[in-house]
Design a protein around this motif. Structure first.
Motif, short mmCIF file in Angstrom:
data_model
loop_
_atom_site.label_atom_id
_atom_site.label_comp_id
_atom_site.label_asym_id
_atom_site.label_seq_id
_atom_site.Cartn_x
_atom_site.Cartn_y
_atom_site.Cartn_z
N THR A 1 0.11 4.03 2.90
CA THR A 1 0.25 3.67 4.32
C THR A 1 1.56 2.93 4.62
OG1 THR A 1 -0.85 1.53 4.06
CG2 THR A 1 -2.25 3.46 4.50
N GLU B 1 1.84 -0.27 4.34
CA GLU B 1 1.49 -1.63 4.73
C GLU B 1 2.00 -2.63 3.69
OE1 GLU B 1 -2.85 -1.68 6.60
OE2 GLU B 1 -2.69 -0.33 4.87
N HIS C 1 -7.75 -7.57 4.49
CA HIS C 1 -6.93 -8.25 5.51
C HIS C 1 -7.62 -8.22 6.86
CE1 HIS C 1 -5.70 -4.05 4.86
NE2 HIS C 1 -5.41 -3.99 6.16
N ASN D 1 0.86 -1.18 0.00
CA ASN D 1 0.00 0.00 0.00
C ASN D 1 0.90 1.23 0.00
OD1 ASN D 1 -1.64 2.23 0.83
ND2 ASN D 1 -3.14 0.81 1.66
N TYR E 1 1.73 -9.79 7.69
CA TYR E 1 1.36 -8.38 7.51
C TYR E 1 2.29 -7.56 8.36
CZ TYR E 1 -1.38 -4.11 8.55
OH TYR E 1 -1.79 -2.82 8.75
N ARG E 2 2.75 -6.44 7.81
CA ARG E 2 3.54 -5.50 8.61
C ARG E 2 3.15 -4.08 8.25
NH1 ARG E 2 8.46 -8.47 7.33
NH2 ARG E 2 6.91 -9.89 6.54
N ASN E 3 3.11 -3.26 9.28
CA ASN E 3 2.80 -1.84 9.12
C ASN E 3 3.54 -1.11 10.22
OD1 ASN E 3 1.78 0.65 8.46
ND2 ASN E 3 -0.26 0.26 9.29
#
Length: 272
Positions: free
Chosen positions: A98, A100, A251, A95, A112-114
């Motif tokens: 963001t 992400e 997600h 993304n 998933y990582r953010n």
């Protein structure tokens, strides 16, 4: 337990040509291998009409994880390989606004990582071997949820440290020689098309190629696509790769991971 399978290269040979980029551009005109004049062209540092120096391409700070964000709102790093000759785990969705990142991993797993936040899910029904299930059961970082029949991890601090295989998909290209054949666009990005100049690998332990093309960004030196088929004596092994705009996936499972792990931590505290 680290789920990430950072595999070595074909035939046990370590590949080391991470496809990076540079925004410094040089103009070049060259000769084709038959001596005829080629089209006038711009090339990123490390590339020319009759060569691609992958070690030079990777030396810049820009990477496929960041640079394409200027082109698309969201995009994917998509990769296919023969199931019986798996090299590199993971397709990635980014993304751009963001930051992400979602990874599609082997055996139906996703992560998933953010920023600092990290989440992971492994559907239990898609675990191929019992010993892998046993490892998840023993690892305190993972929690099994009976309702969804899946293992989860959720960590507010691990996101910046969790390893990925981004950049490793293109390492295979460094074992072969390339020549520019055309100027094109790849989903709106100006790119140079290269074809194999020599089917033989630079390393005798790596299979010879049958066919191969790649697309290299003119302005950033990013490898945006490749399609290469190798001759493995008994089989033809085809590997494909494309960096292109794709909608960022749903997600909802990330919130499920957070809820499942939080509930498990509460239960552990209540029994102490």
């Amino acid at each position: 337990m680290e789920r990430r399978a950072l595999l070595s290269a074909l035939s046990g040979v370590g590949l080391s040509c991470l496809a990076g980029c540079t925004d410094r551009i040089s103009s070049a005109a060259g000769l084709s291998t038959d001596g005829q004049e080629k089209f006038d062209h711009q090339y990123p540092d490390g590339a020319g009409p009759n060569h691609v120096d992958f070690s030079t391409l990777k030396s810049d700070n820009n990477t496929v994880l960041h640079t394409p964000r200027t082109h698309w709102n969201s995009y994917a790093i998509l990769y296919t390989e023969p199931p019986e000759h798996r090299r590199v785990e993971g397709e990635y969705y980014i993304n751009s606004s963001t930051g992400e990142v979602i990874s599609d991993l082997w055996d139906g797993a996703k992560d998933y990582r953010n920023g600092d936040t990290y989440a992971y899910v492994q559907p239990a029904a898609q675990i191929p071997h019992e010993h892998q299930r046993e490892e998840l059961e023993r690892d305190d970082e993972f929690v099994y949820d009976n309702t969804t029949n899946a293992y989860y991890r959720y960590d507010r601090l691990y996101g910046q440290f969790a390893p990925t295989n981004i950049g490793r998909h293109t390492e295979i290209l460094g074992y072969y020689r390339w020549k520019a054949t055309d100027r094109t666009t790849h989903h709106g990005v100006t790119a140079i098309t290269y074809q194999l100049a020599d089917l033989e690998s630079k390393d005798s332990r790596v299979p010879r190629a049958i066919t191969g093309t790649l697309q290299l960004g003119v302005e950033d030196g990013i490898i945006y696509a490749f399609d290469i088929t190798l001759d493995d004596a008994e089989d033809e092994l085809r590997y494909t790769y494309s960096v292109r705009p794709v909608a960022f996936p749903d997600h909802d499972w990330v919130e499920t991971a957070r809820t499942v792990v939080a509930a498990n931590n509460t239960d552990d505290e209540s029994t102490d």
